[in-house]
Motif scaffolding. Structure first.
Motif, PDB file in Angstrom:
ATOM      1  N   MET A   1       0.908  -1.345  -0.110  1.00  0.00           N
ATOM      2  CA  MET A   1      -0.141  -0.032   0.183  1.00  0.00           C
ATOM      3  C   MET A   1       0.785   1.181  -0.138  1.00  0.00           C
ATOM      4  SD  MET A   1      -1.788   2.408   2.467  1.00  0.00           S
ATOM      5  CE  MET A   1      -0.730   1.813   3.529  1.00  0.00           C
ATOM      6  N   THR A   2       1.698   1.418   1.089  1.00  0.00           N
ATOM      7  CA  THR A   2       2.355   2.479   1.106  1.00  0.00           C
ATOM      8  C   THR A   2       3.561   2.765   0.291  1.00  0.00           C
ATOM      9  OG1 THR A   2       3.411   1.866   3.129  1.00  0.00           O
ATOM     10  CG2 THR A   2       1.597   3.700   3.396  1.00  0.00           C
ATOM     11  N   THR A   8      -1.664   4.687  -4.023  1.00  0.00           N
ATOM     12  CA  THR A   8      -2.142   5.495  -2.952  1.00  0.00           C
ATOM     13  C   THR A   8      -2.928   6.657  -3.502  1.00  0.00           C
ATOM     14  OG1 THR A   8      -0.420   4.752  -1.294  1.00  0.00           O
ATOM     15  CG2 THR A   8      -1.467   6.704  -0.753  1.00  0.00           C
ATOM     16  N   ASN A  39      -8.719   1.423   6.808  1.00  0.00           N
ATOM     17  CA  ASN A  39      -7.452   0.437   7.157  1.00  0.00           C
ATOM     18  C   ASN A  39      -6.292   1.023   6.569  1.00  0.00           C
ATOM     19  OD1 ASN A  39      -9.281  -1.312   7.986  1.00  0.00           O
ATOM     20  ND2 ASN A  39      -9.579  -2.302   5.983  1.00  0.00           N
ATOM     21  N   ILE A  40      -6.377   1.911   5.559  1.00  0.00           N
ATOM     22  CA  ILE A  40      -5.090   2.661   4.956  1.00  0.00           C
ATOM     23  C   ILE A  40      -4.336   3.590   5.979  1.00  0.00           C
ATOM     24  CG2 ILE A  40      -4.364   4.083   3.378  1.00  0.00           C
ATOM     25  CD1 ILE A  40      -6.038   2.576   1.229  1.00  0.00           C
ATOM     26  N   ARG A  42      -4.881   3.488   9.306  1.00  0.00           N
ATOM     27  CA  ARG A  42      -4.210   2.904  10.490  1.00  0.00           C
ATOM     28  C   ARG A  42      -2.854   2.075   9.846  1.00  0.00           C
ATOM     29  NH1 ARG A  42      -7.154  -1.702  12.337  1.00  0.00           N
ATOM     30  NH2 ARG A  42      -8.196  -1.838  10.430  1.00  0.00           N
ATOM     31  N   GLU A  43      -2.862   1.608   8.993  1.00  0.00           N
ATOM     32  CA  GLU A  43      -1.730   1.140   8.434  1.00  0.00           C
ATOM     33  C   GLU A  43      -0.580   2.236   8.213  1.00  0.00           C
ATOM     34  OE1 GLU A  43      -0.108  -1.449   4.519  1.00  0.00           O
ATOM     35  OE2 GLU A  43      -1.760  -1.896   5.115  1.00  0.00           O
ATOM     36  N   MET A  44      -0.848   3.215   7.477  1.00  0.00           N
ATOM     37  CA  MET A  44       0.237   4.265   7.534  1.00  0.00           C
ATOM     38  C   MET A  44       0.775   4.828   8.844  1.00  0.00           C
ATOM     39  SD  MET A  44      -1.256   6.311   4.194  1.00  0.00           S
ATOM     40  CE  MET A  44       0.071   7.177   3.451  1.00  0.00           C
ATOM     41  N   ALA A  46       0.602   2.995  11.741  1.00  0.00           N
ATOM     42  CA  ALA A  46       1.462   2.074  12.294  1.00  0.00           C
ATOM     43  C   ALA A  46       2.945   2.121  11.636  1.00  0.00           C
ATOM     44  CB  ALA A  46       0.853   0.779  12.103  1.00  0.00           C
ATOM     45  N   THR A  47       3.043   2.409  10.471  1.00  0.00           N
ATOM     46  CA  THR A  47       4.328   2.300   9.778  1.00  0.00           C
ATOM     47  C   THR A  47       5.268   3.584  10.275  1.00  0.00           C
ATOM     48  OG1 THR A  47       3.248   1.445   7.658  1.00  0.00           O
ATOM     49  CG2 THR A  47       5.642   2.601   7.330  1.00  0.00           C
ATOM     50  N   ARG A  50       6.132   2.575  13.759  1.00  0.00           N
ATOM     51  CA  ARG A  50       7.370   1.440  13.499  1.00  0.00           C
ATOM     52  C   ARG A  50       8.701   2.105  13.258  1.00  0.00           C
ATOM     53  NH1 ARG A  50       3.313  -1.627  11.206  1.00  0.00           N
ATOM     54  NH2 ARG A  50       4.077  -1.107   9.282  1.00  0.00           N
ATOM     55  N   SER A  63      -9.263   7.158  11.865  1.00  0.00           N
ATOM     56  CA  SER A  63      -9.819   5.839  11.235  1.00  0.00           C
ATOM     57  C   SER A  63     -10.862   5.074  11.909  1.00  0.00           C
ATOM     58  CB  SER A  63      -8.437   4.805  11.134  1.00  0.00           C
ATOM     59  OG  SER A  63      -8.002   4.616  12.284  1.00  0.00           O
TER      60      SER A  63
END
Length: 116
Positions: A1-2, A8, A39-40, A42-44, A46-47, A50, A63
């Motif tokens: 995704m990212t 994107t 979802n996107i 939240r994932e971004m 989280a990245t 991290r 989100s």
């Protein structure tokens, strides 16, 4: 995704288009877009965390609001759904820019230490 900039960017454009044509979209289409955006995001986020870049996240996490709205589409005015789609598009675009920028500090390693 990212890691796929074109996907994107394509999704951001899809959100803008959907917001402008909200009355033509079925409830299922609206729900799917809201859930995908949630979802996107939240994932971004989280990245970013991290990678030790949580200090660069300066916005409220929308989100959860998007996910809630996805389940309430049937009782939510179309203009409200359109507004949320636009906010999601802006937030995804902003986080994408930040993710593409060079990291400002090393990611968190084992035991909370910075670096490898």
């Amino acid at each position: 995704m990212t890691s796929a900039p074109s996907s994107t960017s394509t999704f951001v454009a899809e959100l803008f288009r959907a917001a402008n044509e909200i009355k033509r979209l079925s409830e299922n289409d609206q729900q799917e877009l809201l859930e995908r955006a949630s979802n996107i995001l939240r994932e971004m986020r989280a990245t970013m965390i991290r990678n030790g870049r949580e200090h660069e996240i300066d916005s409220v996490d929308i989100s959860y609001r998007l996910r809630t709205l996805a389940h309430e589409v049937a009782t939510t005015p179309a203009d409200s759904v359109a507004s949320e789609l636009l906010m999601a598009a802006e937030e995804i675009r902003t986080l994408k820019i930040k993710l593409d920028a060079a990291p400002t500090r090393p990611p968190v390693g084992p035991k909370g230490r910075r670096g490898p």
